[in-house]
Design an enzyme around this catalytic site. Structure first.
Site, PDB file in Angstrom:
ATOM      1  N   ALA A 247       0.841  -1.177   0.088  1.00 36.51           N
ATOM      2  CA  ALA A 247      -0.111  -0.088  -0.053  1.00 36.51           C
ATOM      3  C   ALA A 247       0.751   1.442  -0.217  1.00 36.51           C
ATOM      4  O   ALA A 247       1.945   1.343   0.739  1.00 36.51           O
ATOM      5  CB  ALA A 247      -1.024   0.108   1.188  1.00 36.51           C
ATOM      6  N   ASP A 248       0.547   2.180  -0.705  1.00 36.37           N
ATOM      7  CA  ASP A 248       1.015   3.575  -0.578  1.00 36.37           C
ATOM      8  C   ASP A 248       0.392   4.422   0.180  1.00 36.37           C
ATOM      9  O   ASP A 248       1.086   5.359   0.761  1.00 36.37           O
ATOM     10  CB  ASP A 248       1.230   3.960  -2.271  1.00 36.37           C
ATOM     11  CG  ASP A 248       2.348   3.275  -3.037  1.00 36.37           C
ATOM     12  OD1 ASP A 248       3.387   4.032  -3.180  1.00 36.37           O
ATOM     13  OD2 ASP A 248       1.909   2.310  -3.563  1.00 36.37           O
ATOM     14  N   ARG A 249      -0.967   4.236   0.640  1.00 34.72           N
ATOM     15  CA  ARG A 249      -1.627   5.162   1.198  1.00 34.72           C
ATOM     16  C   ARG A 249      -2.793   4.348   1.950  1.00 34.72           C
ATOM     17  O   ARG A 249      -3.587   3.619   0.899  1.00 34.72           O
ATOM     18  CB  ARG A 249      -2.053   6.416   0.879  1.00 34.72           C
ATOM     19  CG  ARG A 249      -2.522   7.592   1.772  1.00 34.72           C
ATOM     20  CD  ARG A 249      -2.983   8.777   0.956  1.00 34.72           C
ATOM     21  NE  ARG A 249      -1.549   9.380   0.466  1.00 34.72           N
ATOM     22  CZ  ARG A 249      -1.200  10.629   1.177  1.00 34.72           C
ATOM     23  NH1 ARG A 249      -1.726  11.204   2.026  1.00 34.72           N
ATOM     24  NH2 ARG A 249      -0.190  11.209   0.658  1.00 34.72           N
TER      25      ARG A 249
END
Length: 366
Positions: A247-249
């Site tokens: 996940a990046d965010r």
């Protein structure tokens, strides 16, 4: 291949080298990063990628630049703080979707500000920054190993022998070491419960075929590469028990931004009754965003679709065609089975994640 080829970040005080991941798996080339400007360009041009690695590389690049200022800086402690904070703000602008960089910059800004309030010399502020950035490097590896351990234990309780599918690259090359989603796969393999790992090619930059496949082969993990478009067909065969992605965010409600194509995998997993897990450190959680609708999605250059090798090779698409090339998509929380963190697995209460409650509980226990 030796272990050094899986080291995306080489650092010792005053020196930073980043593995040029655009050249893998055929060439292993390290680029010297001497300051924040060079780091900004390396991050933007995908020399280094993966949300945790981006954050660490940015922080360390400024540490290298700061080392040069320990002798000869004539300003006050407040001047030193202002210099560092401005540089951190600049680095955050390199890639907007991954929250880890912004989170690291925020924490470092607080440390710098607090140091400047009591320091009698600029070097004290600079030293506080360098120490904090180096600590982040050490903490990231420990965090990744904890994610792997929690994820493996949780998934083992669901199935004694598992085959998993992953997307993009979330291993040593995307972090300071070990990995997040790929860290869980590593832990499953080490625990003797992994039957097979499948990885997508991850168009258009091919992080899966170039990087994840490279890591899986290096670790001697039984693995199979598939085309992105083959994922649904693979799930239909029943050979995949779980999908594990990074996940990046992560928004407060559990909506998750990750590499483009993740949303499609989640939809397919839901249809085929396959568990879908997100593996990420808590630094990827952004409680300021109520949902994924508020996540800014980075759009990449058209050449990455028009040309081979992520835009670096020859043109293969028709000249004049318009291109839409988002780097990420958002997977709704209702498609996610659990979020694997360094503090444990966040599961749903009813049909919803209580991520804020999970984090508050950890804080209260500490």
């Amino acid at each position: 291949m030796d272990d050094s080829t899986l080291q995306s970040i080489r650092y010792h005080r005053g020196s930073l080298q980043l593995l040029d991941q655009r050249k893998l798996p055929l060439n292993t080339i390290y680029l010297e990063i001497r300051d924040a400007v060079e780091a900004w360009e390396a991050i933007r041009e995908m020399v280094v990628r993966g949300a945790p690695a981006i954050a660490i590389a940015a922080a360390l690049s400024l540490a290298v630049e700061t080392c040069k200022l320990l002798e000869g800086f004539t300003g006050t402690s407040k001047d030193a703080a202002s210099f560092l904070i401005n540089k951190l703000e600049f680095l955050v602008s390199s890639r907007p979707t991954a929250v880890n960089l912004a989170d690291a910059a925020s924490k470092l800004t607080e440390i710098v500000t607090n140091s400047a309030a009591t320091a009698t010399h600029a070097n004290q502020v600079f030293q506080a920054y360098i120490d904090a950035a180096e600590t982040m490097l050490e903490d990231d590896v420990a965090s990744n190993k904890a994610i792997g351990s929690h994820g493996s234990s949780f998934i083992q309780n669901l199935n004694n022998k598992v085959s998993v599918l992953t997307h993009c690259n979330t291993g040593s090359l995307a972090t300071a070491g070990y990995g997040t989603a790929l860290g869980v796969i590593r832990a499953l393999h080490a625990d003797g419960v992994l039957d097979r790992a499948y990885c997508t090619e991850t168009r258009p930059f091919n992080q899966g075929s170039r990087l994840t496949a490279y890591e899986l082969v290096h670790e001697k993990i039984p693995a199979t590469l598939i085309a992105d478009s083959a994922a649904a067909a693979l799930m239909k065969t029943g050979r995949v028990h779980a999908v594990i992605v990074g996940a990046d965010r992560v928004a407060a409600n559990g909506d998750t931004a990750n590499k483009i194509g993740t949303y499609s995998l989640a939809l397919s997993a839901k249809h085929h009754g396959v568990l879908f897990f997100v593996a990420a450190p808590l630094t990827s959680v952004d409680l300021s965003l109520a949902s994924g609708d508020e996540i800014v999605i980075e759009e990449r250059p058209a050449k990455e679709l028009l040309n081979t090798h992520g835009g670096l090779g020859e043109q293969v698409a028709a000249s004049g065609i318009l291109v839409w090339n988002p780097a990420f998509d958002v997977t709704p929380a209702n498609l996610i089975s659990g979020i694997i963190t360094e503090k444990g697995v966040i599961t749903k209460t009813g049909n919803e994640f209580d991520i804020k409650g999970f984090i508050n509980k950890i804080r209260s226990n500490n």
